[in-house]
Design an enzyme around this catalytic site. Structure first.
Site, mmCIF file in Angstrom:
data_model
loop_
_atom_site.group_PDB
_atom_site.id
_atom_site.type_symbol
_atom_site.label_atom_id
_atom_site.label_comp_id
_atom_site.label_asym_id
_atom_site.label_seq_id
_atom_site.Cartn_x
_atom_site.Cartn_y
_atom_site.Cartn_z
ATOM 1 N N ASP A 162 2.517 -9.233 1.864
ATOM 2 C CA ASP A 162 2.035 -7.678 1.792
ATOM 3 C C ASP A 162 3.064 -6.696 2.093
ATOM 4 O O ASP A 162 3.448 -6.754 3.187
ATOM 5 C CB ASP A 162 0.937 -7.924 3.016
ATOM 6 C CG ASP A 162 0.114 -6.630 3.333
ATOM 7 O OD1 ASP A 162 0.483 -5.703 2.489
ATOM 8 O OD2 ASP A 162 -0.969 -6.690 3.813
ATOM 9 N N CYS B 40 -1.838 -2.515 -3.906
ATOM 10 C CA CYS B 40 -0.226 -2.804 -3.838
ATOM 11 C C CYS B 40 0.211 -3.874 -4.884
ATOM 12 O O CYS B 40 0.602 -3.954 -6.063
ATOM 13 C CB CYS B 40 0.275 -3.208 -2.581
ATOM 14 S SG CYS B 40 0.315 -1.549 -1.573
ATOM 15 N N ARG B 41 -0.176 -5.193 -4.406
ATOM 16 C CA ARG B 41 0.519 -6.352 -5.142
ATOM 17 C C ARG B 41 -0.510 -6.737 -6.531
ATOM 18 O O ARG B 41 0.181 -6.923 -7.563
ATOM 19 C CB ARG B 41 0.142 -7.633 -4.010
ATOM 20 C CG ARG B 41 1.235 -7.519 -2.968
ATOM 21 C CD ARG B 41 1.002 -8.574 -2.135
ATOM 22 N NE ARG B 41 -0.265 -8.153 -1.330
ATOM 23 C CZ ARG B 41 -0.850 -9.129 -0.547
ATOM 24 N NH1 ARG B 41 -0.287 -10.166 0.039
ATOM 25 N NH2 ARG B 41 -1.915 -8.661 0.332
ATOM 26 N N SER B 42 -1.830 -6.898 -6.207
ATOM 27 C CA SER B 42 -2.539 -6.977 -7.640
ATOM 28 C C SER B 42 -2.403 -5.933 -8.812
ATOM 29 O O SER B 42 -2.303 -6.437 -9.685
ATOM 30 C CB SER B 42 -3.768 -7.610 -7.223
ATOM 31 O OG SER B 42 -4.598 -6.616 -6.728
ATOM 32 N N CYS C 125 -5.480 -9.516 -4.324
ATOM 33 C CA CYS C 125 -5.053 -9.225 -3.132
ATOM 34 C C CYS C 125 -5.840 -8.537 -1.967
ATOM 35 O O CYS C 125 -7.024 -8.700 -2.527
ATOM 36 C CB CYS C 125 -3.787 -8.580 -3.047
ATOM 37 S SG CYS C 125 -3.821 -6.514 -3.700
ATOM 38 N N ASN D 89 -6.163 -4.391 -3.043
ATOM 39 C CA ASN D 89 -5.998 -4.053 -4.388
ATOM 40 C C ASN D 89 -5.451 -2.647 -4.856
ATOM 41 O O ASN D 89 -5.657 -1.988 -5.637
ATOM 42 C CB ASN D 89 -7.511 -4.077 -4.980
ATOM 43 C CG ASN D 89 -7.712 -3.853 -6.504
ATOM 44 O OD1 ASN D 89 -8.456 -3.462 -7.345
ATOM 45 N ND2 ASN D 89 -6.452 -4.657 -7.262
HETATM 46 P P1 4NP Z 1 -2.452 -5.158 -0.838
HETATM 47 O O1 4NP Z 1 -1.596 -4.457 0.318
HETATM 48 O O2 4NP Z 1 -3.307 -6.127 -0.568
HETATM 49 O O3 4NP Z 1 -1.323 -5.800 -1.729
HETATM 50 O O4 4NP Z 1 -3.136 -3.971 -1.708
HETATM 51 C C1 4NP Z 1 -2.537 -3.794 0.915
HETATM 52 C C2 4NP Z 1 -3.181 -2.563 1.032
HETATM 53 C C3 4NP Z 1 -3.780 -1.713 2.226
HETATM 54 C C4 4NP Z 1 -4.176 -2.587 3.237
HETATM 55 C C5 4NP Z 1 -3.501 -4.035 3.425
HETATM 56 C C6 4NP Z 1 -2.852 -4.434 2.360
HETATM 57 N N1 4NP Z 1 -4.911 -2.176 4.227
HETATM 58 O O5 4NP Z 1 -4.992 -2.598 5.287
HETATM 59 O O6 4NP Z 1 -5.314 -0.902 3.964
#
Ligand code: 4NP
Length: 153
Positions: free
Chosen positions: A123, A12-14, A7, A10
């Protein structure tokens, strides 16, 4: 099967997908290697987002991954590289060092049960609790279908 979930952050989702698939394949006779990474660099070394850890824990998943960025070796080391949304998929395909490597990249939505209301894993970072619950619902569904498609391979 060696599976890498990817994702943006790294956190939240992955890492949630990684732990869900690990837990679903525990005790399986197949040999699974499961990891996750992000296309971004913002959170390198960090544990997953606290909100993601809390929601995952409520379903029995303990998220202990430390954030890392995708690198070129990942395209050699893994059989399947699963991206959470279209911008992640575009970035992975752009980074892939060969046509063969790019063929390893697949959308998580490929594994949703037909009729799913989403064509990507949204997201959750700027969302409330429902966003995190939705992510877990989609990931649990997708991971079950990954196992169906790839177990025994
Ligand atoms: P992820 O979510 O891609 O599922 O880990 C996010 C975590 C942090 C950010 C964006 C998406 N960020 O912009 O910091």
């Amino acid at each position: 099967m060696k599976v890498l979930f990817v994702c943006l952050g790294n956190i939240c989702r992955s890492p949630a997908a990684e732990e869900i698939l690990r837990s679903m394949t525990e005790g399986s006779p197949d040999d699974w290697t499961i990891d996750s990474a992000g296309t971004g660099r913002y959170h390198i070394g960090q544990l997953p987002d606290r909100r993601m850890r809390v929601h995952a824990r409520q379903r029995g998943y303990e998220l202990t991954h430390h954030c890392r960025q995708v690198d070129l070796e990942d395209f050699e080391d893994f059989d399947l590289i699963i991206g959470m949304d279209n911008s992640i998929l575009a970035s992975l395909r752009h980074t892939a060092p060969s046509v063969e490597a790019a063929r390893k990249v697949r959308p998580m939505a490929d594994f949703f049960t037909p009729g799913a209301r989403y064509d990507h894993v949204p997201d959750p970072y700027y969302e409330g609790s429902e966003g995190f619950e939705l992510v877990l619902d989609l990931l649990e569904d997708g991971c079950r279908n990954i196992i169906k498609e790839y177990s025994g391979k």
